[in-house]
Scaffold this active site. Structure first.
Site, mmCIF file in Angstrom:
data_model
loop_
_atom_site.group_PDB
_atom_site.id
_atom_site.type_symbol
_atom_site.label_atom_id
_atom_site.label_comp_id
_atom_site.label_asym_id
_atom_site.label_seq_id
_atom_site.Cartn_x
_atom_site.Cartn_y
_atom_site.Cartn_z
ATOM 1 N N HIS A 53 0.816 -1.221 0.000
ATOM 2 C CA HIS A 53 0.000 0.000 0.000
ATOM 3 C C HIS A 53 0.850 1.271 0.000
ATOM 4 O O HIS A 53 0.327 2.357 -0.268
ATOM 5 C CB HIS A 53 -0.932 0.031 1.210
ATOM 6 N N ASP A 85 -4.374 -13.049 3.756
ATOM 7 C CA ASP A 85 -5.622 -12.574 4.358
ATOM 8 C C ASP A 85 -6.822 -12.950 3.494
ATOM 9 O O ASP A 85 -7.950 -12.544 3.785
ATOM 10 C CB ASP A 85 -5.585 -11.061 4.612
#
Length: 351
Positions: free
Chosen positions: A160, A285
């Site tokens: 990110h 995830d």
């Protein structure tokens, strides 16, 4: 497969974060890496190595020097101003506000160099992120050598982080650092396959106008899932990079069959690109029990992912740890991918 482990990660130990506007106990914690290390060692995957320091220059090939300077001294500045504990940004230069002038105010600079309020800037954030990048570069050296593959175990994650901002738990974009270093080492075509539940907005933006690094991501639909403002299917690159960016956003709760079908579409695109190095932003995830994500993969699917990546046949492969917040399951899920990959290579070698 050799693992490069960043022990400095433990210095980045947040207690709380803001998650969709609420202050909650931190999800991105040192135990994530601890569980993975334990699982890697128990599985006897291979030697676990410490990172070698390659200095700041490879990071500056990806990140703005002013951003890195801020990040290095930010927490000390926060403490000098009377701040206690972790620092959080609170104001951002959105839309009509200027972002080309670095303010003197610490609070304003925190906002200038960040994208959200969910990423605590801890006393150990810089050291953890810096040594994560060094672990990445060390892993790249292994992958570019006779081993041809490596796994980098580090946190905080990286995908990110943009050229001049942190967010999404990320400070230094490890995948981007590795891709640029590989190009600087002479490779012509590098691919980044991001299988984290969340779109790697920072990685995409860094290479969006380039044809030498193909970014492909399979993730939760940004209409409802973080990072919300990037990761749509119509983002195909720009300028020289048009056609070298591919996103496969899937609705929260999508089936495993839909996930693997999307994976095949991306691998088909990458097969045409024919990368000399495949960098895998390995977020697990996508696990069905992850507390902040909404896919359904489990260990058999993670093993199948590893086998499929081996069958892809990239000359060299570098796995970089990204997300995965079901702390006690993360190690077993990561090992399932890596073991699947090794099995797949063994089958390919036996044919």
């Amino acid at each position: 497969m050799k693992t490069v482990y960043n022990p400095q990660h433990a210095g980045h130990a947040a207690t709380h974060e803001f998650f969709r506007g609420r202050l909650v106990p931190a999800f991105e914690i040192p135990a994530r890496a601890d569980y993975v290390l334990k699982a890697v060692q128990a599985a006897a995957l291979g030697e676990v190595l410490a990172p070698v320091d390659h200095g700041l220059a490879p990071l500056e090939r990806v990140h703005a020097p002013a951003y890195l300077r801020f990040l290095r001294g930010a927490h000390a500045e926060w403490r000098a101003l009377g701040g206690e504990g972790d620092a959080f940004p609170a104001v951002w230069p959105v839309r009509s506000l200027r972002s080309d002038v670095e303010p003197q105010s610490f609070a304003a600079r925190m906002g200038l160099y960040s994208m959200d309020s969910g990423t605590p800037l801890t006393a150990g954030a810089w050291e953890a992120a810096y040594w994560g990048a060094q672990a990445t570069l060390s892993g790249l050296e292994i992958a570019l050598g006779d081993e041809r593959r490596a796994y980098v175990l580090t946190r905080p994650p990286g995908h990110h982080a943009g050229a001049d901002f942190f967010g999404g738990y990320c400070f230094i974009n490890n995948a981007a650092v590795a891709a640029q270093a590989a190009r600087d080492a002479g490779l012509q075509r590098v691919a980044i396959l991001d299988v984290d539940y969340h779109h790697g907005n920072g990685t995409q933006a860094i290479f969006y106008e380039r044809a030498d690094v193909f970014y492909a991501s399979l993730h939760g639909d940004p209409q409802t899932e973080y990072p919300f403002f990037l990761g749509h299917a119509d983002e195909r690159g720009a300028g020289a990079g048009l056609g070298f960016n591919a996103n496969e956003p899937l609705a929260a709760g999508s089936s495993n069959e839909a996930w693997f079908a999307a994976l095949e579409r991306l691998l088909g695109r990458l097969q045409v690109f024919a990368p000399e190095l495949l960098i895998v932003s390995l977020g697990v995830d996508t696990y069905g029990g992850d507390p902040i994500s909404h896919f359904k993969l489990d260990r058999p699917e993670f093993a199948a992912l590893g086998e499929r990546l081996a069958a892809f046949g990239a000359p060299r492969t570098l796995f970089l740890q990204e997300g995965g917040y079901a702390t006690e399951a993360i190690g077993l899920n990561v090992v399932a991918v890596l073991q699947g990959f090794e099995r797949g290579l063994g089958r390919a070698g036996s044919r």
